[in-house]
Design a protein around this motif. Structure first.
Motif, short mmCIF file in Angstrom:
data_model
loop_
_atom_site.label_atom_id
_atom_site.label_comp_id
_atom_site.label_asym_id
_atom_site.label_seq_id
_atom_site.Cartn_x
_atom_site.Cartn_y
_atom_site.Cartn_z
N UNK A 184 0.83 -1.21 0.00
CA UNK A 184 0.00 0.00 0.00
C UNK A 184 0.86 1.26 0.00
N UNK A 185 1.95 1.26 0.76
CA UNK A 185 2.83 2.42 0.79
C UNK A 185 3.53 2.62 -0.56
N UNK A 186 3.95 1.54 -1.19
CA UNK A 186 4.58 1.65 -2.51
C UNK A 186 3.57 2.17 -3.53
N UNK A 187 2.36 1.64 -3.49
CA UNK A 187 1.32 2.10 -4.41
C UNK A 187 1.02 3.58 -4.19
N UNK A 188 0.95 4.02 -2.95
CA UNK A 188 0.72 5.42 -2.65
C UNK A 188 1.85 6.30 -3.21
N UNK A 189 3.09 5.87 -3.02
CA UNK A 189 4.23 6.64 -3.53
C UNK A 189 4.21 6.72 -5.05
N UNK A 190 3.83 5.63 -5.71
CA UNK A 190 3.76 5.65 -7.18
C UNK A 190 2.66 6.58 -7.65
N UNK A 191 1.51 6.53 -7.02
CA UNK A 191 0.39 7.39 -7.43
C UNK A 191 0.74 8.86 -7.21
N UNK A 192 1.36 9.18 -6.09
CA UNK A 192 1.74 10.57 -5.82
C UNK A 192 2.78 11.05 -6.83
N UNK A 193 3.75 10.21 -7.12
CA UNK A 193 4.80 10.63 -8.06
C UNK A 193 4.25 10.78 -9.47
N UNK A 194 3.34 9.91 -9.90
CA UNK A 194 2.73 10.06 -11.21
C UNK A 194 1.90 11.33 -11.26
N UNK A 195 1.18 11.65 -10.21
CA UNK A 195 0.41 12.88 -10.17
C UNK A 195 1.28 14.11 -10.27
N UNK A 196 2.40 14.12 -9.54
CA UNK A 196 3.31 15.27 -9.59
C UNK A 196 3.93 15.43 -10.98
N UNK A 197 4.32 14.31 -11.57
CA UNK A 197 4.92 14.38 -12.89
C UNK A 197 3.90 14.79 -13.95
N UNK A 198 2.68 14.34 -13.82
CA UNK A 198 1.64 14.68 -14.79
C UNK A 198 1.31 16.17 -14.73
N UNK A 199 1.37 16.77 -13.52
CA UNK A 199 1.10 18.21 -13.38
C UNK A 199 2.19 19.06 -14.03
N UNK A 200 3.39 18.51 -14.18
CA UNK A 200 4.48 19.27 -14.78
C UNK A 200 4.32 19.42 -16.28
N UNK A 201 3.47 18.62 -16.86
CA UNK A 201 3.19 18.78 -18.27
C UNK A 201 3.87 17.75 -19.16
#
Length: 73
Positions: A29-46
């Motif tokens: 669950x912690x790994x999945x959370x970290x992946x989702x957060x990192x994908x969200x941050x990268x997607x916001x960068x464009x």
């Protein structure tokens, strides 16, 4: 002198067997959370920082890992 082998302590093995899936679930669950957060941050960068193909590839890798964990048991 005879070698007398001791019987295994079953209580410790049973306790570890009960706790192991729980800890695997927490770590997953912690790994999945970290992946989702990192994908969200990268997607916001464009698109200049993260292309759609890379997002799809990451999602496929996470999906295969999740299927592997679910089908393991």
């Amino acid at each position: 002198m005879d070698d007398v082998s001791r019987p295994p302590v079953l209580a410790e093995d049973a306790l570890l067997g009960l706790l192991l899936p729980f800890w695997q679930l927490i770590i997953g669950a912690l790994v999945l959370f970290a992946v989702v957060v990192s994908i969200g941050r990268l997607a916001r960068r464009g698109p200049s920082r993260m292309s759609t193909a890379l997002l799809v590839t990451a999602a496929v890798i996470v999906g295969f890992a999740l299927l592997g964990v679910l089908l393991q048991g």
